[in-house]
Enzyme design. Structure first.
Site, mmCIF file in Angstrom:
data_model
loop_
_atom_site.group_PDB
_atom_site.id
_atom_site.type_symbol
_atom_site.label_atom_id
_atom_site.label_comp_id
_atom_site.label_asym_id
_atom_site.label_seq_id
_atom_site.Cartn_x
_atom_site.Cartn_y
_atom_site.Cartn_z
ATOM 1 N N GLN A 78 0.842 -1.187 0.000
ATOM 2 C CA GLN A 78 0.000 0.000 0.000
ATOM 3 C C GLN A 78 0.886 1.249 0.000
ATOM 4 O O GLN A 78 1.219 1.792 1.051
ATOM 5 C CB GLN A 78 -0.933 0.010 1.213
ATOM 6 C CG GLN A 78 -1.823 1.215 1.240
ATOM 7 C CD GLN A 78 -3.253 0.871 1.493
ATOM 8 O OE1 GLN A 78 -3.575 -0.198 1.960
ATOM 9 N NE2 GLN A 78 -4.126 1.791 1.181
ATOM 10 N N PHE A 79 1.247 1.691 -1.195
ATOM 11 C CA PHE A 79 2.123 2.862 -1.320
ATOM 12 C C PHE A 79 1.475 4.113 -0.760
ATOM 13 O O PHE A 79 2.168 5.052 -0.366
ATOM 14 C CB PHE A 79 2.555 3.071 -2.779
ATOM 15 C CG PHE A 79 1.486 3.611 -3.682
ATOM 16 C CD1 PHE A 79 1.354 4.985 -3.874
ATOM 17 C CD2 PHE A 79 0.612 2.760 -4.341
ATOM 18 C CE1 PHE A 79 0.368 5.491 -4.711
ATOM 19 C CE2 PHE A 79 -0.363 3.254 -5.181
ATOM 20 C CZ PHE A 79 -0.497 4.629 -5.360
ATOM 21 N N THR A 80 0.158 4.144 -0.662
ATOM 22 C CA THR A 80 -0.525 5.346 -0.177
ATOM 23 C C THR A 80 -0.245 5.630 1.303
ATOM 24 O O THR A 80 -0.563 6.721 1.786
ATOM 25 C CB THR A 80 -2.043 5.263 -0.421
ATOM 26 O OG1 THR A 80 -2.566 4.128 0.267
ATOM 27 C CG2 THR A 80 -2.355 5.171 -1.907
#
Length: 150
Positions: A78-80
């Site tokens: 989850q790069f966010t």
């Protein structure tokens, strides 16, 4: 590395209407990787995740780890988690590692958890459009940043 750990009664990851990962009691771990992350971050986080006491003992006190209860784990990239919201209304993901850096670290992270727990860890698919479902138990949700370990 940043992780969001959620204690779950059940969790699954679906891609294109197909379930690719599914667990019952255990942890759903969302992991965000940045360029400066490395093996030290992985080792520290894996130690925390496998030992963190977020499951109830017989006295209903959070005193047991996922290892103690032989729980399952799903790890989802989850790069966010590295979103910067300082300016404007559109988050910036400049700190999130690009796939050529993030994928090998993500894979090492998963393999390290598997090694410590001596069991298979379920995963999403890096970079895919995933639908993650969970029944958060508690709710218990914990954010850990490997850059804040001191």
């Amino acid at each position: 590395m940043k992780v969001v750990i959620q204690r779950v009664s059940q969790s699954s990851v679906t891609i294109d209407s197909k379930i690719v990962a599914e667990i019952q009691k255990g942890l759903l771990i969302l992991v965000g990787i940045e360029d400066s992350d490395g093996q030290e971050d992985i080792d520290w986080l894996v130690g925390k995740i496998t030992k963190i006491r977020v499951f109830d003992d017989e006295n209903h006190v959070m005193n047991l780890s996922v290892e103690d209860i032989d729980g399952d784990i799903i790890v989802v990239s989850q790069f966010t988690l590295h979103a910067s919201t300082k300016k404007g209304n559109r988050p910036s993901y400049i700190k999130a590692a690009k796939p050529d850096i993030a994928i090998p670290l993500y894979e090492k992270f998963v393999k390290s958890i598997e090694f410590v727990l001596a069991k298979k860890v379920q995963t999403g698919v890096f970079g895919a459009d995933m639908k993650v479902s969970l029944l958060n138990d508690g709710p218990v949700t914990i954010l850990i940043d490997s850059k804040n370990r001191e």
